[in-house]
Design a protein around this motif. Structure first.
Motif, mmCIF file in Angstrom:
data_model
loop_
_atom_site.group_PDB
_atom_site.id
_atom_site.type_symbol
_atom_site.label_atom_id
_atom_site.label_comp_id
_atom_site.label_asym_id
_atom_site.label_seq_id
_atom_site.Cartn_x
_atom_site.Cartn_y
_atom_site.Cartn_z
ATOM 1 N N PHE A 29 12.979 10.049 -15.040
ATOM 2 C CA PHE A 29 11.766 9.282 -15.367
ATOM 3 C C PHE A 29 12.008 8.398 -16.584
ATOM 4 O O PHE A 29 11.530 7.265 -16.649
ATOM 5 N N ARG A 30 12.768 8.889 -17.538
ATOM 6 C CA ARG A 30 12.968 8.133 -18.783
ATOM 7 C C ARG A 30 13.775 6.868 -18.566
ATOM 8 O O ARG A 30 13.863 6.033 -19.458
ATOM 9 N N ARG A 31 14.387 6.732 -17.405
ATOM 10 C CA ARG A 31 15.155 5.523 -17.122
ATOM 11 C C ARG A 31 14.303 4.378 -16.600
ATOM 12 O O ARG A 31 14.801 3.279 -16.368
ATOM 13 N N TYR A 32 13.017 4.630 -16.400
ATOM 14 C CA TYR A 32 12.138 3.611 -15.846
ATOM 15 C C TYR A 32 11.175 3.097 -16.898
ATOM 16 O O TYR A 32 10.528 3.881 -17.596
ATOM 17 N N ALA A 33 11.090 1.782 -16.997
ATOM 18 C CA ALA A 33 9.964 1.201 -17.711
ATOM 19 C C ALA A 33 8.742 1.332 -16.799
ATOM 20 O O ALA A 33 8.868 1.306 -15.576
ATOM 21 N N MET A 34 7.571 1.497 -17.399
ATOM 22 C CA MET A 34 6.378 1.807 -16.618
ATOM 23 C C MET A 34 5.254 0.815 -16.885
ATOM 24 O O MET A 34 5.182 0.212 -17.966
ATOM 25 N N GLY A 35 4.379 0.698 -15.933
ATOM 26 C CA GLY A 35 3.241 -0.196 -16.097
ATOM 27 C C GLY A 35 2.004 0.326 -15.378
ATOM 28 O O GLY A 35 2.094 1.183 -14.494
ATOM 29 N N TRP A 36 0.861 -0.172 -15.810
ATOM 30 C CA TRP A 36 -0.408 0.053 -15.120
ATOM 31 C C TRP A 36 -0.933 -1.303 -14.641
ATOM 32 O O TRP A 36 -0.953 -2.275 -15.400
ATOM 33 N N PHE A 37 -1.342 -1.328 -13.391
ATOM 34 C CA PHE A 37 -1.966 -2.499 -12.797
ATOM 35 C C PHE A 37 -3.318 -2.074 -12.229
ATOM 36 O O PHE A 37 -3.583 -0.877 -12.045
ATOM 37 N N ARG A 38 -4.150 -3.063 -11.924
ATOM 38 C CA ARG A 38 -5.432 -2.760 -11.311
ATOM 39 C C ARG A 38 -5.773 -3.832 -10.285
ATOM 40 O O ARG A 38 -5.313 -4.962 -10.389
ATOM 41 N N GLN A 39 -6.598 -3.441 -9.330
ATOM 42 C CA GLN A 39 -6.930 -4.363 -8.246
ATOM 43 C C GLN A 39 -8.338 -4.105 -7.744
ATOM 44 O O GLN A 39 -8.746 -2.952 -7.561
ATOM 45 N N VAL A 40 -9.055 -5.200 -7.529
ATOM 46 C CA VAL A 40 -10.368 -5.133 -6.897
ATOM 47 C C VAL A 40 -10.260 -5.787 -5.531
ATOM 48 O O VAL A 40 -9.393 -6.645 -5.317
ATOM 49 N N ARG A 45 -3.422 -8.014 -7.343
ATOM 50 C CA ARG A 45 -3.204 -6.943 -8.297
ATOM 51 C C ARG A 45 -2.967 -7.552 -9.684
ATOM 52 O O ARG A 45 -2.174 -8.490 -9.836
ATOM 53 N N GLU A 46 -3.636 -6.992 -10.680
ATOM 54 C CA GLU A 46 -3.635 -7.563 -12.029
ATOM 55 C C GLU A 46 -2.932 -6.620 -13.001
ATOM 56 O O GLU A 46 -3.180 -5.402 -12.989
ATOM 57 N N PHE A 47 -2.088 -7.167 -13.836
ATOM 58 C CA PHE A 47 -1.406 -6.384 -14.859
ATOM 59 C C PHE A 47 -2.390 -5.907 -15.917
ATOM 60 O O PHE A 47 -3.279 -6.653 -16.347
ATOM 61 N N ALA A 48 -2.225 -4.667 -16.366
ATOM 62 C CA ALA A 48 -3.053 -4.138 -17.449
ATOM 63 C C ALA A 48 -2.213 -3.789 -18.682
ATOM 64 O O ALA A 48 -2.523 -4.225 -19.789
ATOM 65 N N ALA A 49 -1.157 -2.999 -18.491
ATOM 66 C CA ALA A 49 -0.379 -2.537 -19.641
ATOM 67 C C ALA A 49 1.007 -2.111 -19.189
ATOM 68 O O ALA A 49 1.202 -1.755 -18.021
ATOM 69 N N ALA A 50 1.952 -2.142 -20.126
ATOM 70 C CA ALA A 50 3.323 -1.732 -19.829
ATOM 71 C C ALA A 50 3.922 -1.036 -21.043
ATOM 72 O O ALA A 50 3.476 -1.247 -22.184
ATOM 73 N N ILE A 51 4.942 -0.240 -20.777
ATOM 74 C CA ILE A 51 5.603 0.510 -21.840
ATOM 75 C C ILE A 51 7.082 0.616 -21.508
ATOM 76 O O ILE A 51 7.462 0.713 -20.339
ATOM 77 N N CYS A 96 -0.152 2.998 -11.097
ATOM 78 C CA CYS A 96 0.994 3.024 -11.987
ATOM 79 C C CYS A 96 2.221 2.558 -11.211
ATOM 80 O O CYS A 96 2.277 2.676 -9.978
ATOM 81 N N ALA A 97 3.181 2.035 -11.947
ATOM 82 C CA ALA A 97 4.368 1.472 -11.322
ATOM 83 C C ALA A 97 5.577 1.692 -12.215
ATOM 84 O O ALA A 97 5.442 1.778 -13.444
ATOM 85 N N ALA A 98 6.741 1.785 -11.585
ATOM 86 C CA ALA A 98 7.993 2.033 -12.298
ATOM 87 C C ALA A 98 8.984 0.913 -12.013
ATOM 88 O O ALA A 98 9.135 0.480 -10.865
ATOM 89 N N SER A 99 9.667 0.488 -13.060
ATOM 90 C CA SER A 99 10.659 -0.572 -12.938
ATOM 91 C C SER A 99 12.018 -0.068 -13.391
ATOM 92 O O SER A 99 12.148 0.488 -14.480
ATOM 93 N N ARG A 100 13.028 -0.295 -12.570
ATOM 94 C CA ARG A 100 14.383 0.110 -12.936
ATOM 95 C C ARG A 100 15.036 -0.872 -13.898
ATOM 96 O O ARG A 100 15.957 -0.489 -14.629
ATOM 97 N N SER A 101 14.572 -2.102 -13.900
ATOM 98 C CA SER A 101 15.352 -3.122 -14.594
ATOM 99 C C SER A 101 14.589 -3.945 -15.603
ATOM 100 O O SER A 101 15.195 -4.591 -16.442
ATOM 101 N N SER A 102 13.286 -3.951 -15.552
ATOM 102 C CA SER A 102 12.531 -4.820 -16.453
ATOM 103 C C SER A 102 11.641 -3.983 -17.352
ATOM 104 O O SER A 102 11.080 -2.985 -16.931
ATOM 105 N N THR A 103 11.493 -4.411 -18.578
ATOM 106 C CA THR A 103 10.632 -3.695 -19.506
ATOM 107 C C THR A 103 9.506 -4.588 -19.966
ATOM 108 O O THR A 103 9.692 -5.789 -20.153
ATOM 109 N N ALA A 109 6.037 -7.959 -9.037
ATOM 110 C CA ALA A 109 7.265 -8.040 -8.244
ATOM 111 C C ALA A 109 8.454 -7.393 -8.937
ATOM 112 O O ALA A 109 9.467 -7.093 -8.288
ATOM 113 N N GLN A 110 8.369 -7.179 -10.235
ATOM 114 C CA GLN A 110 9.484 -6.581 -10.975
ATOM 115 C C GLN A 110 9.395 -5.060 -11.038
ATOM 116 O O GLN A 110 10.220 -4.430 -11.693
#
Length: 124
Positions: A29-40, A45-51, A96-103, A109-110
């Motif tokens: 899990f620690r190898r993934y940058a993570m994000g929260w998105f939301r959609q109505v 789908r709209e970006f909310a936050a990333a870490i 929630c979403a996980a990215s292998r390559s982008s932070t 799409a990333q």
């Protein structure tokens, strides 16, 4: 590969708080940058936050800055989104979403893996 399961959504009133959690299974899990998105419905789908991988850097869309806080606990394989001062316009399905390559990316799409979403409804 990582599997993601969100929880913590619900129906609240404007001004209330909620904490979403995203439990990750699979490896590293620690190898993934993570994000929260939301959609109505009817909207993209709209970006909310990333870490980033270790939680040192975070990034927020302007509409949630100062109200939402993203965090992660790599020992528990869990991502969080603390949402305070909720507004009716925050109503959406949160993913929630996980990215292998982008932070700290705001681009859906990333991200490589997605959870099934949890509904947040804020009444006025």
């Amino acid at each position: 590969q990582v599997q993601l399961v969100e929880s913590g959504g619900g129906l609240v009133q404007a001004g209330d708080s909620l904490r979403l959690a995203c439990a990750a299974s699979g490896r590293a899990f620690r190898r993934y940058a993570m994000g929260w998105f939301r959609q109505v419905p009817g909207k993209e789908r709209e970006f909310a936050a990333a870490i980033d991988w270790f939680g040192d850097n975070t990034y927020y869309t302007d509409s949630v800055k100062g109200r939402f806080t993203i965090s992660r606990d790599n020992a528990k394989n869990t991502l969080y989104l603390q949402m305070n001062s909720l507004k009716p316009e925050d109503t959406a399905v949160y993913y929630c979403a996980a990215s292998r390559s982008s932070t700290n990316s705001a681009l859906a799409a990333q991200y490589d893996y997605w959870g099934q979403g949890t509904q947040v409804t804020v009444s006025s």
